[in-house]
Design an enzyme around this catalytic site. Structure first.
Site, PDB file in Angstrom:
ATOM      1  N   GLY A  45       0.761  -1.222  -0.103  1.00 12.51           N
ATOM      2  CA  GLY A  45      -0.014  -0.052  -0.337  1.00 12.51           C
ATOM      3  C   GLY A  45       1.286   1.404   0.104  1.00 12.51           C
ATOM      4  O   GLY A  45       0.588   2.054   0.790  1.00 12.51           O
ATOM      5  N   ALA A  46       1.554   1.614  -1.172  1.00 11.67           N
ATOM      6  CA  ALA A  46       2.891   2.594  -0.903  1.00 11.67           C
ATOM      7  C   ALA A  46       2.866   3.530  -1.609  1.00 11.67           C
ATOM      8  O   ALA A  46       3.693   4.756  -1.919  1.00 11.67           O
ATOM      9  CB  ALA A  46       4.129   1.356  -1.157  1.00 11.67           C
ATOM     10  N   ASN A  47       1.838   3.672  -2.866  1.00 10.65           N
ATOM     11  CA  ASN A  47       1.306   5.215  -3.051  1.00 10.65           C
ATOM     12  C   ASN A  47       0.710   6.166  -3.023  1.00 10.65           C
ATOM     13  O   ASN A  47       0.484   6.407  -3.845  1.00 10.65           O
ATOM     14  CB  ASN A  47       0.562   4.029  -4.473  1.00 10.65           C
ATOM     15  CG  ASN A  47      -1.081   3.642  -4.098  1.00 10.65           C
ATOM     16  OD1 ASN A  47      -1.298   3.039  -3.376  1.00 10.65           O
ATOM     17  ND2 ASN A  47      -2.198   4.212  -4.806  1.00 10.65           N
ATOM     18  N   THR A  48       0.166   5.952  -1.184  1.00  7.53           N
ATOM     19  CA  THR A  48      -0.215   6.608  -1.265  1.00  7.53           C
ATOM     20  C   THR A  48      -0.826   6.903   0.455  1.00  7.53           C
ATOM     21  O   THR A  48       0.228   5.595   1.361  1.00  7.53           O
ATOM     22  CB  THR A  48      -1.550   7.034  -1.216  1.00  7.53           C
ATOM     23  OG1 THR A  48      -3.337   8.266  -1.548  1.00  7.53           O
ATOM     24  CG2 THR A  48      -2.574   5.688  -0.475  1.00  7.53           C
ATOM     25  N   GLY A  49      -0.643   7.985   1.403  1.00 12.52           N
ATOM     26  CA  GLY A  49      -0.247   8.329   2.667  1.00 12.52           C
ATOM     27  C   GLY A  49       0.539   7.498   3.523  1.00 12.52           C
ATOM     28  O   GLY A  49       0.918   7.973   3.028  1.00 12.52           O
ATOM     29  N   ILE A  50       0.153   7.110   4.660  1.00 11.88           N
ATOM     30  CA  ILE A  50       1.685   6.839   5.202  1.00 11.88           C
ATOM     31  C   ILE A  50       2.492   6.064   4.200  1.00 11.88           C
ATOM     32  O   ILE A  50       3.864   5.958   4.829  1.00 11.88           O
ATOM     33  CB  ILE A  50       1.377   5.936   6.366  1.00 11.88           C
ATOM     34  CG1 ILE A  50       0.342   6.742   7.123  1.00 11.88           C
ATOM     35  CG2 ILE A  50       2.264   5.063   7.313  1.00 11.88           C
ATOM     36  CD1 ILE A  50      -0.257   5.665   8.451  1.00 11.88           C
ATOM     37  N   GLY A  51       1.864   4.877   3.572  1.00 12.59           N
ATOM     38  CA  GLY A  51       2.636   4.101   2.939  1.00 12.59           C
ATOM     39  C   GLY A  51       4.196   4.703   1.784  1.00 12.59           C
ATOM     40  O   GLY A  51       4.989   4.278   1.775  1.00 12.59           O
ATOM     41  N   SER A 174      -3.502  -0.727  14.623  1.00 11.95           N
ATOM     42  CA  SER A 174      -4.731   0.727  15.443  1.00 11.95           C
ATOM     43  C   SER A 174      -5.116   0.396  16.786  1.00 11.95           C
ATOM     44  O   SER A 174      -4.920  -0.741  17.523  1.00 11.95           O
ATOM     45  CB  SER A 174      -5.776   0.138  14.519  1.00 11.95           C
ATOM     46  OG  SER A 174      -6.567   1.621  14.673  1.00 11.95           O
ATOM     47  N   TYR A 200     -13.802  -4.079  10.974  1.00 12.98           N
ATOM     48  CA  TYR A 200     -12.088  -3.370  11.335  1.00 12.98           C
ATOM     49  C   TYR A 200     -11.908  -3.382  12.352  1.00 12.98           C
ATOM     50  O   TYR A 200     -10.311  -3.797  12.477  1.00 12.98           O
ATOM     51  CB  TYR A 200     -12.229  -1.811  11.361  1.00 12.98           C
ATOM     52  CG  TYR A 200     -11.340  -0.945  10.751  1.00 12.98           C
ATOM     53  CD1 TYR A 200     -10.914  -0.838   9.760  1.00 12.98           C
ATOM     54  CD2 TYR A 200     -10.847  -0.362  12.129  1.00 12.98           C
ATOM     55  CE1 TYR A 200      -9.025  -0.098  10.040  1.00 12.98           C
ATOM     56  CE2 TYR A 200      -9.819   0.488  12.703  1.00 12.98           C
ATOM     57  CZ  TYR A 200      -8.606   0.518  11.230  1.00 12.98           C
ATOM     58  OH  TYR A 200      -7.719   0.877  11.229  1.00 12.98           O
TER      59      TYR A 200
END
Length: 339
Positions: A45-51, A174, A200
């Site tokens: 998940g590295a294309n946006t946000g924290i990643g 989380s 979640y």
């Protein structure tokens, strides 16, 4: 000129105090300056946000970065941007859909065949409180992506991680795990009314239980694994929560949220800390709230539940005796006390 000194001084003091408060609340930046030249990092998940910010930070420290993403167009764009900003040419975009066991196996096979080592694995990708839905293999979307997908990926890369020891696995969890409950009789919400919040929280509790059980199974291998709550971060992850959709929350609550919610850059610092900090060498099976070790919720310390979840997860993703993935999760007997 003198009449401007007091207002400017007051403004400067207020602004400076606000920055200090926010840094205190959000945890600030990773204190370690350690470089990772020559090390290979896999981030989901590295294309946006924290990643994305984690990938950028670790690329700036000299790492070889493998970005595993579902949307290849966005991933290629992010990888190109990171290469340009860090001047590190070793940042690569790779196809990975955590909602597909087939995609995960193909990604892991590629990593195992093409990479000499995997020194750091950061299980970052996730979905949060999304509408009811199933993965390609029939799992609840949140359990499938947040837990089962990373469970399978990590297991498929374990031999590479062991060969690369000392190596590290970081699982993003989380604070929501504290109200999570693992429903072993209906993990995939097939019999009860779907509750996206509880789905979640269950998946985030599963992350912590997985971390603890994996740490035990990796004792003596030189591979460490820890879970982390990155804090409250302004990313697209919370797009399904409905936050700020009312006039009241937008106009009245936003200023307070802005003091507590951190940027993706700051949100990446806990992952960076666990990945590079010298003091994390040999530390395993722990839970971190931002960059401070904390004891997780009591249900996250249940070793019997962790073992049982491991065994069920292994069966669901097809790790036991090469069985194909299967989504049905009916009532099961507790697993034996031994590993």
């Amino acid at each position: 000129m003198s009449r401007y000194i007091l207002p400017i001084s007051v403004f400067g003091t207020v602004a400076g105090s606000a920055v200090l408060i926010k840094n205190r609340v959000t945890g600030g930046r990773c204190p370690s300056k350690a470089g990772i030249k020559g090390k290979t990092v896999v981030i989901t998940g590295a294309n946006t946000g924290i990643g994305k910010e984690t990938a950028r930070e670790l690329a700036s420290r000299g790492g070889r970065i493998i970005m595993g993403c579902r949307d290849m167009e966005k991933c290629e764009e992010a990888a190109s941007e990171i290469r340009g900003k860090t001047l590190n040419p070793h940042v690569y975009a790779c196809q990975l859909d955590l909602a597909s066991m087939k995609s995960i196996r193909e990604f892991a096979e590629r990593i195992n065949q093409e990479e000499k080592s995997v020194d750091i694995l950061i299980n970052n990708a996730g979905v949060m409180r999304c509408p009811a839905g199933k993965t390609e293999d029939g799992f609840d979307m949140q359990l499938g992506v947040n837990h089962l997908g990373h469970f399978l990926l990590t297991n498929l890369l374990l031999e590479k991680l062991k060969d690369s020891a000392p190596s590290r696995v970081i699982n993003l969890s989380s604070l929501a795990h504290i109200v999570g409950k693992i429903d072993f009789d209906d993990l995939n919400w097939e019999r009860k009314k779907f509750d996206t919040k509880q789905a979640y929280c269950q998946s985030k509790l599963a992350n912590v239980l997985f971390t603890r059980e994996l740490a035990k199974r990796l004792e003596g291998t030189g591979v460490t694994v820890n879970a982390v709550h990155p804090g409250v971060v302004a990313t697209d992850l919370g797009r399904h929560t409905g936050l700020h959709q009312s006039q009241f929350s937008t106009t009245v609550l936003s200023p307070f949220f802005s003091m507590l919610v951190k940027s993706p850059e700051l949100g990446a610092q806990p992952s960076v800390f666990l990945a590079v900090a010298e003091e994390m060498a040999g530390v395993t099976g722990r839970y971190y709230d931002v960059m401070t070790e904390k004891e997780p919720a009591p249900q996250a310390l249940d070793d019997a539940a962790a073992r049982r979840l491991w065994e069920i997860s292994s069966r669901l993703v097809g790790l036991q005796a090469n069985t194909p993935p299967q989504a049905t999760t009916g009532p099961t007997e507790p697993e034996p006390a031994g590993n």
